[in-house]
Design a protein around this motif. Structure first.
Motif, mmCIF file in Angstrom:
data_model
loop_
_atom_site.group_PDB
_atom_site.id
_atom_site.type_symbol
_atom_site.label_atom_id
_atom_site.label_comp_id
_atom_site.label_asym_id
_atom_site.label_seq_id
_atom_site.Cartn_x
_atom_site.Cartn_y
_atom_site.Cartn_z
ATOM 1 N N GLU A 160 -3.571 2.681 -8.102
ATOM 2 C CA GLU A 160 -4.806 1.907 -8.235
ATOM 3 C C GLU A 160 -4.563 0.433 -7.922
ATOM 4 O OE1 GLU A 160 -8.263 2.096 -11.510
ATOM 5 O OE2 GLU A 160 -6.354 1.343 -12.301
ATOM 6 N N ARG A 161 -3.442 -0.109 -8.411
ATOM 7 C CA ARG A 161 -3.127 -1.520 -8.172
ATOM 8 C C ARG A 161 -2.834 -1.770 -6.687
ATOM 9 N NH1 ARG A 161 1.664 -4.923 -11.313
ATOM 10 N NH2 ARG A 161 1.263 -6.950 -10.313
ATOM 11 N N LEU A 162 -2.121 -0.844 -6.059
ATOM 12 C CA LEU A 162 -1.847 -0.976 -4.627
ATOM 13 C C LEU A 162 -3.134 -0.930 -3.822
ATOM 14 C CD1 LEU A 162 -0.132 -0.966 -2.020
ATOM 15 C CD2 LEU A 162 0.072 1.517 -2.286
ATOM 16 N N LEU A 163 -4.012 0.032 -4.123
ATOM 17 C CA LEU A 163 -5.244 0.195 -3.361
ATOM 18 C C LEU A 163 -6.197 -0.976 -3.565
ATOM 19 C CD1 LEU A 163 -5.742 4.034 -3.879
ATOM 20 C CD2 LEU A 163 -4.939 2.857 -1.825
ATOM 21 N N ALA A 164 -6.147 -1.589 -4.756
ATOM 22 C CA ALA A 164 -6.961 -2.792 -4.985
ATOM 23 C C ALA A 164 -6.473 -3.938 -4.099
ATOM 24 C CB ALA A 164 -6.895 -3.186 -6.468
ATOM 25 N N LEU A 165 -5.156 -4.070 -3.951
ATOM 26 C CA LEU A 165 -4.610 -5.091 -3.058
ATOM 27 C C LEU A 165 -4.984 -4.784 -1.610
ATOM 28 C CD1 LEU A 165 -2.914 -7.624 -2.642
ATOM 29 C CD2 LEU A 165 -0.853 -6.192 -2.650
ATOM 30 N N ALA A 166 -4.966 -3.498 -1.244
ATOM 31 C CA ALA A 166 -5.382 -3.103 0.108
ATOM 32 C C ALA A 166 -6.848 -3.447 0.346
ATOM 33 C CB ALA A 166 -5.143 -1.607 0.316
ATOM 34 N N CYS A 202 -6.982 -7.121 1.090
ATOM 35 C CA CYS A 202 -6.479 -7.374 2.445
ATOM 36 C C CYS A 202 -7.517 -6.996 3.493
ATOM 37 C CB CYS A 202 -5.185 -6.581 2.690
ATOM 38 S SG CYS A 202 -3.738 -7.188 1.794
ATOM 39 N N GLU A 203 -8.197 -5.890 3.271
ATOM 40 C CA GLU A 203 -9.217 -5.440 4.218
ATOM 41 C C GLU A 203 -10.341 -6.468 4.334
ATOM 42 O OE1 GLU A 203 -12.111 -1.539 5.002
ATOM 43 O OE2 GLU A 203 -10.930 -1.701 3.149
ATOM 44 N N ALA A 204 -10.757 -7.008 3.196
ATOM 45 C CA ALA A 204 -11.827 -8.012 3.213
ATOM 46 C C ALA A 204 -11.386 -9.276 3.953
ATOM 47 C CB ALA A 204 -12.233 -8.347 1.778
ATOM 48 N N LYS A 205 -10.142 -9.701 3.728
ATOM 49 C CA LYS A 205 -9.625 -10.904 4.387
ATOM 50 C C LYS A 205 -9.480 -10.681 5.902
ATOM 51 C CE LYS A 205 -9.285 -13.069 0.453
ATOM 52 N NZ LYS A 205 -8.056 -13.044 -0.335
ATOM 53 N N LEU A 206 -9.040 -9.498 6.285
ATOM 54 C CA LEU A 206 -8.911 -9.172 7.707
ATOM 55 C C LEU A 206 -10.280 -9.186 8.398
ATOM 56 C CD1 LEU A 206 -6.295 -6.283 7.489
ATOM 57 C CD2 LEU A 206 -5.990 -8.359 8.834
ATOM 58 N N LYS A 207 -11.263 -8.591 7.752
ATOM 59 C CA LYS A 207 -12.622 -8.603 8.303
ATOM 60 C C LYS A 207 -13.109 -10.021 8.496
ATOM 61 C CE LYS A 207 -14.876 -4.290 6.889
ATOM 62 N NZ LYS A 207 -15.908 -3.715 5.967
ATOM 63 N N HIS A 259 2.785 -2.695 2.385
ATOM 64 C CA HIS A 259 2.015 -1.447 2.268
ATOM 65 C C HIS A 259 0.508 -1.730 2.276
ATOM 66 C CE1 HIS A 259 5.090 1.465 2.033
ATOM 67 N NE2 HIS A 259 5.464 1.284 0.779
ATOM 68 N N ALA A 260 0.083 -2.699 1.480
ATOM 69 C CA ALA A 260 -1.349 -2.984 1.362
ATOM 70 C C ALA A 260 -1.937 -3.459 2.688
ATOM 71 C CB ALA A 260 -1.576 -4.032 0.272
ATOM 72 N N LEU A 269 4.602 -12.004 -1.736
ATOM 73 C CA LEU A 269 4.899 -10.587 -1.500
ATOM 74 C C LEU A 269 4.031 -9.656 -2.344
ATOM 75 C CD1 LEU A 269 8.795 -10.703 -1.178
ATOM 76 C CD2 LEU A 269 7.044 -10.939 0.592
ATOM 77 N N GLU A 270 3.379 -10.221 -3.379
ATOM 78 C CA GLU A 270 2.481 -9.409 -4.214
ATOM 79 C C GLU A 270 1.019 -9.680 -3.888
ATOM 80 O OE1 GLU A 270 4.668 -11.575 -5.615
ATOM 81 O OE2 GLU A 270 6.313 -10.218 -6.191
ATOM 82 N N GLY A 271 0.750 -10.653 -2.975
ATOM 83 C CA GLY A 271 -0.613 -10.991 -2.617
ATOM 84 C C GLY A 271 -1.257 -11.870 -3.686
#
Length: 503
Positions: free
Chosen positions: A38-44, A47-52, A73-74, A134-136
């Protein structure tokens, strides 16, 4: 149920499938604590929002200059969700030395640590540098629009070609999934719910990225993420803290790890599999591995262009030491001569392969693609022998063969003889140009601690066991070998090193 029979055709969907309903479960060990899925996917998600927001979209690429970490990974998951690709690069090389590679990759941005970003300050580069921890989380940035490519591309691995110019391998989602699908059947017990992988090989190395990182991520297994192998004590601490039972490594790392354990007289318990690839294995390591880790080594073989595994021994009981085992299911193999003509399967020659994990070619590089690919067939460049049971023995890289007076000398054969001498810890044989013979054999030796030997003694030892033209004419002693960032011995550097002629 843990499986590599993936239902999805894309990696981000495979990640979602693997952790659906298990979001609270531990996913990876990082800096002394477990992160949940859950913590990894929240970071992903972040990242997705920032990339967009940066204008990243389908077919785009992000260069990643980060050590193994949650962010790698994220960021990968986020790029895949948006139809783009990640391009991991060696952060230690530095931005200034990667300019040509970054330009070739035509990226939206370069994501790197704050320290690396500071070192690049003032260096002229037309690509956004995005500094992160490294942890975002990632900061916001305005990206550049590179020319989009196939959104089926997942990861682009960059290497230097034989000319020294950058060369990049396109790994599609289907290539990676095609390579990982047979692994649970090929190496029984490697993939299971209780598995905890050691993810310490650098992520810009295909073996580390895919087998130690992506495999547990998309199969729903745990992994211990270690940013750097050294200091070795940190790696040992992570193995103990996370309860690692699956070690994915290159031979050089195993040598250092076993050496560190031997110095302390320490043995690690609970290790179930040690799988090596990326370079040839000195089989003497196997005995030491059994002593300090309780298991033998399963050797495999692969190439970045094969995403990456081609073959591997199956189990400790059925393995053949000195071979890289049997081809993965789905591969077709051929043996060809130097002129690319098909010869017998059990004849010694260059290995060509075809299968779902063979990549389509090199990124925007028709010349190198035409040189190594013939339709769906790929020229590995490795000279092999395949025995009657189908086990593959790597004789040598075609480019490493030493030609003495018209005779082929395989360095591996010379090295095996030298390593059988009781004083020798490691040996590397390379060719040196010679006006009379074309080339002669020279060898660089690392002696066992406290041992002594002279060049003359080792040459006499070789004369009793090798044909005359295979015997090293020069032998030098070193304390270490020049290594690539992925732990491979740099033979080209050894070829340059001078050894005074010995009588």
């Amino acid at each position: 149920m843990i499986t590599t029979k993936f239902r999805s055709e894309r990696l981000e969907d495979a990640v979602a499938d693997a952790w659906r309903g298990r979001e609270k479960s531990p996913c990876f060990w990082w800096q002394g604590e477990w992160w949940s899925a859950e913590r990894l996917l929240a970071l992903a998600d972040d990242c997705e929002a920032k990339l967009k927001g940066a204008g990243f979209g389908r077919g785009q690429r992000v260069a990643v200059l980060l050590p193994n970490s949650p962010m790698v990974h994220a960021l990968s998951i986020a790029c895949w969700r948006l139809g783009g690709a990640v391009a991991p690069l060696n952060a230690r090389t530095g931005v200034a030395n990667l300019i040509n590679t970054i330009k070739m990759l035509d990226v939206n941005a370069v994501v790197l640590t704050e320290e690396s970003c500071k070192k690049a300050d003032g260096f002229p580069i037309d690509f956004p540098l995005v500094a992160t921890t490294l942890e975002g989380p990632l900061p916001s940035w305005q990206g550049r629009m590179g020319k989009p490519e196939d959104e089926k591309t997942a990861v682009i691995f960059s290497t230097s070609g034989t000319s020294g110019l950058p060369k990049a391998v396109i790994c599609l989602h289907s290539n990676i999934i095609g390579n990982l699908t047979p692994i649970s059947d090929h190496i029984p017990g490697l993939v299971k719910e209780e598995s905890v992988f050691l993810n310490v090989l650098p992520n810009f190395h295909t073996f580390g990225c895919i087998i130690a990182g992506i495999l547990p991520l998309i199969a729903g297994m745990k992994q211990a993420i270690v940013p750097n192998f050294v200091p070795v004590d940190n790696t040992v601490a992570a193995i103990k803290g996370a309860g690692v039972n699956k070690i994915i490594a290159v031979p050089t790392i195993m040598s250092f790890l076993l050496g560190a354990l031997a110095k302390k007289g320490e043995r690690l318990r609970g290790i179930e599999h040690v799988v090596t690839g990326g370079d040839r294995l000195n089989i003497q390591l196997d005995k030491r591995c059994k002593e300090y880790l309780g298991v033998g080594i399963i050797e495999g073989y692969g190439l970045t262009e094969c995403s990456p595994v081609v073959a591997a021994n199956r189990t400790e009981d059925t393995r053949k030491l000195g071979t890289v085992g049997l081809p993965f299911a789905g591969y077709e193999v051929q043996i060809r001569d130097r002129e690319n003509k098909l010869i017998g399967l059990h004849d010694e020659g260059v290995l060509w392969v075809k299968g779902p994990s063979v990549v389509p070619g090199y990124f925007r590089d028709e010349v190198n693609t035409k040189d190594r690919f013939r339709g769906e067939w790929f020229n590995t460049g490795d000279v092999v022998r395949i025995d009657d049971d189908g086990y593959i023995k790597i004789v040598d890289r075609a480019t490493d063969i030493i030609i003495v007076s018209g005779f082929n000398v395989y360095p591996q054969e010379v090295e095996a003889v030298l390593c059988s001498h009781p004083a020798v810890h490691a040996a590397v044989a390379v060719g040196e140009k010679n006006n009379v013979a074309g080339e002669l054999v020279k060898a660089f030796i690392i002696l066992n601690e406290g041992a002594e030997a002279t060049p003359k003694e080792l040459m006499e030892y070789c004369k009793e066991r090798l044909a005359h033209y295979k015997v090293p004419r020069k032998i030098g002693f070193v304390t270490e070998y020049p290594l690539s960032p992925t732990g491979k011995i740099l033979r080209r550097e050894l070829r340059k090193m001078k050894i005074e002629k010995q009588q």
